[in-house]
Design an enzyme around this catalytic site. Structure first.
Site, short mmCIF file in Angstrom:
data_model
loop_
_atom_site.label_atom_id
_atom_site.label_comp_id
_atom_site.label_asym_id
_atom_site.label_seq_id
_atom_site.Cartn_x
_atom_site.Cartn_y
_atom_site.Cartn_z
CD GLU A 181 -2.67 1.30 2.22
OE1 GLU A 181 -3.54 2.47 2.61
OE2 GLU A 181 -2.73 0.45 3.19
CG ASN A 239 -5.45 5.08 0.93
OD1 ASN A 239 -6.53 4.71 1.18
ND2 ASN A 239 -4.21 5.03 1.54
CD GLU A 271 -5.49 0.20 -0.60
OE1 GLU A 271 -5.85 0.98 0.35
OE2 GLU A 271 -4.75 -0.58 -0.52
CG ASP A 301 -9.00 1.55 3.22
OD1 ASP A 301 -8.51 0.66 3.98
OD2 ASP A 301 -7.72 2.36 3.17
CD GLU A 358 -6.85 -1.16 6.38
OE1 GLU A 358 -6.09 -0.41 5.56
OE2 GLU A 358 -7.97 -0.73 6.65
#
Length: 415
Positions: A181, A239, A271, A301, A358
């Site tokens: 990520e 993101n 995401e 997410d 996560e």
């Protein structure tokens, strides 16, 4: 003993003399730097106001006079502690409500314990606190209240001061890294490395977020290209602000960039935070549908933290579901959190989606997720976010720890 733990300052609030003595002896056994006790909320507040804030307060809930719930509010409003541990044998639903209240007030909630205190459990919570403090030290403490205006942020974007750190995502069954990520950091020339909490909100309100997102996608694509030149096809998740999803030209822009760089679209995972979906449904859904049509991966997410999770799963073709750390981090100690994680994994698999947990912080949490058949994990147990050039060394050290075969079971009494 962890030297970070020994440097902590802790206050124990417990009205029962025997339980207070037991708690004091338990904490003393960890050799913390500064330990104080109080027999009432009023005494604790008076002490903290006179002597100054502490790192952590351990407090009960059901006390005469000012109860622990009221005390936590005053603790937060007066900024007399950074973190709190709830010490209570009361119903788990009530404890969770108190923990959520404390977080809403800005306190770091480390967790809860039943009486008498378990030294092993307490050590885990203190180590978690230390790890979170270490994470925040990437930016100076004084920067917690920093506010940057649109002009400053715009200049920083133009000066290429924003960079990407990468946090590995690994398969739970084998430990193999299959993706990362990408997380934005600001290399501020005077304040050092700043986390997104200090600049993303202003970027979103000022409209700079679209420019920032485009630049970060470019950096991610450059890194994917470098890895492909090294014969590694690592997917990168990045993101994407809901604001940029209203740009219906986004799919064409990404398609062209990736064709020019000879990068398959499945190596870019977009995401989208569930709690902020969706600003303009018609435009956003068009953008997301076209991205999926052309082979991009879409990830939801922070799943479960918003108010329309099921609707989003039904209307958007996600390929990955990321289970929020607020559920993952305490799943081994809270049967409700465990049930939520298990249900999310089952739901995602029935919808042919991959699952990513996560905030995996411990070996115990890793094992539980493996037992629950989660697909991937990321978190401090595996790796912290890091510059791309540090990943090879981390990977070598990580793989040397495999296979991970802790004893079972990991679930303790959660009643």
């Amino acid at each position: 003993m962890d030297s970070n733990i020994t440097s902590l300052s802790i206050l124990i609030l417990e009205d029962h003399p025997f339980q207070r003595m037991v708690a004091e002896q338990t904490v003393s056994g960890l050799n913390v730097n500064s330990l104080h006790t109080a027999r009432s909320s009023a005494q604790a507040l008076q002490f903290l106001q006179n002597k100054g804030a502490v790192d952590i307060v351990i407090c009960g809930l059901n006390m005469p006079g000012m109860d622990g719930i009221q005390f936590i509010r005053h603790l937060a409003e007066k900024k007399l502690a950074r973190g709190v541990v709830v010490l209570s044998a009361m119903a788990a639903s009530l404890v969770r409500t108190v923990e959520d209240m404390a977080q809403a007030h800005g306190l770091m909630v480390l967790g809860h314990m039943s009486k008498p205190i378990s030294r092993t459990r307490l050590r885990e919570l203190l180590e978690f606190y230390c790890s979170e403090q270490a994470r925040s030290r990437t930016c100076p403490i004084s920067s917690r209240d920093l506010i940057f205006d649109e002009k400053e942020l715009g200049k920083a974007i133009e000066a290429n001061q924003f960079v990407l750190y990468y946090q590995p995502k690994v398969l739970l069954k084998s430990g193999q890294m299959i993706s990362v990520e990408a997380l934005t950091r600001w290399h501020h020339p005077e304040l050092g490395v700043l986390s997104p909490v200090h600049f993303i909100p202003m970027m979103e309100t000022s409209g700079l977020i679209a420019t920032m997102t485009t630049k970060m996608i470019d950096l991610a694509l450059d890194q994917i290209r470098i890895w492909r030149e090294q014969e590694r096809n690592l997917a990168v998740g990045i993101n994407v602000s809901p604001a940029i999803l209203t740009n219906t030209h986004l799919p064409d822009m990404l398609i062209q960039k990736m064709r020019d760089m000879n990068i398959p679209p499945e190596l870019l995972n977009l995401e989208i935070t569930e709690s902020s979906l969706i600003q303009n449904a018609s435009l956003s859904l068009e953008t997301l549908a076209r991205l999926k049509l052309h082979g991009f991966s879409l990830s939801i997410d922070d799943f479960g933290t918003g108010y329309s999770s099921m609707q989003q799963l039904n209307r958007i073709p996600f390929s990955e579901l990321k289970i929020d750390r607020s559920f993952v981090s305490n799943a081994c100690n809270d049967k409700n959190h465990k049930a939520i994680v298990e249900a999310n994994i089952s739901l995602a698999h029935k919808l042919n989606m991959q699952t990513v947990a996560e905030g995996v912080e411990t070996l115990e949490g890793w094992q539980l997720l493996n037992e629950l058949n989660c697909d991937q994990a990321q978190g401090y147990f595996i790796a912290r976010p890091m510059p791309a050039n540090e990943i090879p060394q981390w990977e070598q050290q990580w793989l040397a720890r495999q296979p991970i075969t802790p004893p079972k079971p990991c679930i303790r009494d959660m009643n």
